[in-house]
Design an enzyme around this catalytic site. Structure first.
Site, PDB file in Angstrom:
ATOM      1  N   ARG A 226       0.854  -1.188   0.000  1.00  0.00           N
ATOM      2  CA  ARG A 226       0.000   0.000   0.000  1.00  0.00           C
ATOM      3  C   ARG A 226       0.891   1.239   0.000  1.00  0.00           C
ATOM      4  NH1 ARG A 226      -3.471  -2.478  -1.874  1.00  0.00           N
ATOM      5  NH2 ARG A 226      -5.538  -2.925  -1.075  1.00  0.00           N
ATOM      6  N   HIS A 274      -1.168  -0.128  -9.949  1.00  0.00           N
ATOM      7  CA  HIS A 274      -1.922  -1.034  -9.071  1.00  0.00           C
ATOM      8  C   HIS A 274      -2.395  -2.278  -9.843  1.00  0.00           C
ATOM      9  CE1 HIS A 274      -4.375  -1.175  -5.109  1.00  0.00           C
ATOM     10  NE2 HIS A 274      -4.154  -2.395  -5.553  1.00  0.00           N
TER      11      HIS A 274
HETATM   12  P1  NDP Z   1      -2.171 -10.968   5.126  1.00  0.00           P
HETATM   13  O1  NDP Z   1      -3.120 -10.384   6.103  1.00  0.00           O
HETATM   14  O2  NDP Z   1      -2.253 -12.413   4.791  1.00  0.00           O
HETATM   15  O3  NDP Z   1      -0.680 -10.687   5.615  1.00  0.00           O
HETATM   16  C1  NDP Z   1      -0.283  -9.500   6.212  1.00  0.00           C
HETATM   17  C2  NDP Z   1       1.112  -9.686   6.779  1.00  0.00           C
HETATM   18  O4  NDP Z   1       1.537  -8.434   7.331  1.00  0.00           O
HETATM   19  C3  NDP Z   1       1.137 -10.707   7.921  1.00  0.00           C
HETATM   20  O5  NDP Z   1       2.327 -11.466   7.868  1.00  0.00           O
HETATM   21  C4  NDP Z   1       1.141  -9.816   9.156  1.00  0.00           C
HETATM   22  O6  NDP Z   1       1.763 -10.377  10.303  1.00  0.00           O
HETATM   23  C5  NDP Z   1       1.961  -8.648   8.661  1.00  0.00           C
HETATM   24  N1  NDP Z   1       1.720  -7.466   9.483  1.00  0.00           N
HETATM   25  C6  NDP Z   1       0.575  -6.782   9.667  1.00  0.00           C
HETATM   26  N2  NDP Z   1       0.744  -5.773  10.537  1.00  0.00           N
HETATM   27  C7  NDP Z   1       2.044  -5.821  10.904  1.00  0.00           C
HETATM   28  C8  NDP Z   1       2.833  -5.061  11.782  1.00  0.00           C
HETATM   29  N3  NDP Z   1       2.326  -4.033  12.481  1.00  0.00           N
HETATM   30  N4  NDP Z   1       4.133  -5.402  11.936  1.00  0.00           N
HETATM   31  C9  NDP Z   1       4.649  -6.454  11.275  1.00  0.00           C
HETATM   32  N5  NDP Z   1       3.961  -7.217  10.412  1.00  0.00           N
HETATM   33  C10 NDP Z   1       2.668  -6.913  10.243  1.00  0.00           C
HETATM   34  O7  NDP Z   1      -2.289 -10.086   3.811  1.00  0.00           O
HETATM   35  P2  NDP Z   1      -1.966 -10.493   2.290  1.00  0.00           P
HETATM   36  O8  NDP Z   1      -0.634 -11.132   2.247  1.00  0.00           O
HETATM   37  O9  NDP Z   1      -3.111 -11.208   1.691  1.00  0.00           O
HETATM   38  O10 NDP Z   1      -1.926  -9.041   1.611  1.00  0.00           O
HETATM   39  C11 NDP Z   1      -0.969  -8.085   2.040  1.00  0.00           C
HETATM   40  C12 NDP Z   1      -1.326  -6.732   1.444  1.00  0.00           C
HETATM   41  O11 NDP Z   1      -1.041  -6.725   0.046  1.00  0.00           O
HETATM   42  C13 NDP Z   1      -2.812  -6.338   1.497  1.00  0.00           C
HETATM   43  O12 NDP Z   1      -3.152  -5.850   2.774  1.00  0.00           O
HETATM   44  C14 NDP Z   1      -2.883  -5.266   0.452  1.00  0.00           C
HETATM   45  O13 NDP Z   1      -2.576  -4.025   1.034  1.00  0.00           O
HETATM   46  C15 NDP Z   1      -1.768  -5.644  -0.532  1.00  0.00           C
HETATM   47  N6  NDP Z   1      -2.309  -6.075  -1.837  1.00  0.00           N
HETATM   48  C16 NDP Z   1      -1.897  -5.420  -2.965  1.00  0.00           C
HETATM   49  C17 NDP Z   1      -2.354  -5.791  -4.203  1.00  0.00           C
HETATM   50  C18 NDP Z   1      -1.873  -5.114  -5.430  1.00  0.00           C
HETATM   51  O14 NDP Z   1      -2.378  -5.383  -6.534  1.00  0.00           O
HETATM   52  N7  NDP Z   1      -0.898  -4.239  -5.343  1.00  0.00           N
HETATM   53  C19 NDP Z   1      -3.324  -6.892  -4.358  1.00  0.00           C
HETATM   54  C20 NDP Z   1      -3.658  -7.543  -3.117  1.00  0.00           C
HETATM   55  C21 NDP Z   1      -3.175  -7.133  -1.905  1.00  0.00           C
HETATM   56  P3  NDP Z   1       1.164 -11.690  11.011  1.00  0.00           P
HETATM   57  O15 NDP Z   1       1.430 -12.825  10.038  1.00  0.00           O
HETATM   58  O16 NDP Z   1       1.970 -11.798  12.241  1.00  0.00           O
HETATM   59  O17 NDP Z   1      -0.304 -11.437  11.228  1.00  0.00           O
END
Ligand code: NDP
Length: 311
Positions: A226, A274
């Site tokens: 993001r 995007h």
């Molecule tokens: P998930 O919810 O599966 O994974 C999120 C990861 O981020 C997890 O490992 C989580 O940790 C970690 N995380 C969240 N908050 C923190 C923090 N404060 N500190 C450290 N680590 C943190 O999401 P996805 O993998 O499915 O998607 C990730 C992002 O990709 C989406 O939120 C979206 O913004 C983006 N996206 C972009 C797209 C594009 O076309 N550019 C398409 C789809 C998604 P933990 O495992 O410990 O919970």
């Protein structure tokens, strides 16, 4: 019969109408699916949601058992105070495959130094082979569905991959870090950094001036997560002072990226609009139908969003 409101935008309806119909039949669900706002909101059982769609006030939707997002990122709905119904985000093989292709493609571009051979107007014979992937450190911030899939793909190409997440993780063959100390280590160690965190109050501006100060000179930043994960001004300074050699960015604070934004004209910034991972209607429709079928069987839906965490 279940009343399902496709509140994910009329522009998405032509792509989804048929795949959803097929997926609901395959899941054995008897549904009335409509993209028209309901005359009586209290009759709706499920909502299919996407940002820019047709629903802002969830309060009158008193019967809704699940709001199923078509997007993986839920930052535009998670803070909606009227939403008290369970919210599930999209986790789908199609999304993961798209993200893996974007991440590996852009990592390989920078790893192999492709640019100087593709655009070489003065025909310079620059015999400087790139290092092997095994000698290149890739850091991945966010080891969820998309981060872990990207990490595995890069590991398969022999890169030295280190992931970072909020909670401790054990993934075979991958170094997984967490917490503030883990973040500093990964920032210090990585040659390339891939951002796959959700946008939350904790992750906003995670790449700020302090973070850039910890990085090696000549760092490559890839952001398909993001836009708000990066402090834009700090990135421009890091590009100017050589800390960052190149930034490949798919997501931005404002989208479409405004025409006068300095990222467009910067010679060492690549903008992709995007497109890293798009939700594909055929596979997403199956996920939607399966999740609704789970709820109808009395099971908990998959991929529920935790409102307090924000993702
Ligand atoms: P998930 O919810 O599966 O994974 C999120 C990861 O981020 C997890 O490992 C989580 O940790 C970690 N995380 C969240 N908050 C923190 C923090 N404060 N500190 C450290 N680590 C943190 O999401 P996805 O993998 O499915 O998607 C990730 C992002 O990709 C989406 O939120 C979206 O913004 C983006 N996206 C972009 C797209 C594009 O076309 N550019 C398409 C789809 C998604 P933990 O495992 O410990 O919970």
């Amino acid at each position: 019969m279940l009343n399902i409101w496709f509140a994910a935008g009329s522009h998405n309806w032509p792509d989804y109408a048929l795949p959803l119909d097929e997926a609901f039949r395959a899941a054995g669900l008897d549904v009335r699916l409509s993209a028209t706002p309901p005359a009586d909101p209290a009759t709706v059982d499920y909502i299919i949601y996407a940002p820019g769609g047709d629903v802002d006030d969830f309060a009158p939707l008193t019967r809704v058992k699940l709001v199923q997002s078509l997007w993986a990122g839920v930052e535009r709905i998670v803070g909606n105070a009227s939403l008290t119904q369970p919210l599930a985000r999209m986790v789908d093989q199609g999304l993961s495959e798209g993200m893996v292709e974007w991440v590996t493609g852009h990592v390989l571009r920078h790893h192999l130094g492709m640019d100087r051979h593709i655009v070489n107007p003065t025909h310079i014979w620059d015999h400087s082979p790139p290092p092997l992937a095994r000698d290149r450190h890739i850091g991945i911030l966010g080891m969820g569905a998309l981060g872990a899939a990207s990490a595995r793909a890069l590991q398969g190409l022999n890169f030295r991959v280190t992931g970072w997440s909020r909670t401790e993780k054990r993934l075979e063959g991958l170094t997984c870090l967490h917490g503030a100390e883990g973040l500093d280590r990964i920032l210090h160690q990585a040659d390339m950094l891939v951002l796959l965190l959700p946008k939350t109050p904790e992750t906003e501006n995670i790449l700020n001036a302090r973070a850039f100060a910890l990085m090696k000179r000549g760092m490559v930043i890839l952001n398909p997560g993001r836009g708000a994960l990066i402090d834009d001004a700090a990135l421009l300074s890091a590009l100017a002072d050589g800390t960052v050699a190149h930034a490949t960015l798919d997501v931005f604070r404002v989208e479409p990226l405004p025409a006068d934004h300095p990222f467009w004209a910067h010679p060492r910034v690549t903008v992709t609009p995007h497109i890293a991972a798009d939700t594909r209607a055929p596979s997403a429709a199956r996920i939607v139908a399966e999740n609704i079928a789970r709820v109808e069987r009395g099971e908990a839906p998959l991929h529920l969003v935790d409102r307090t965490r924000g993702y």
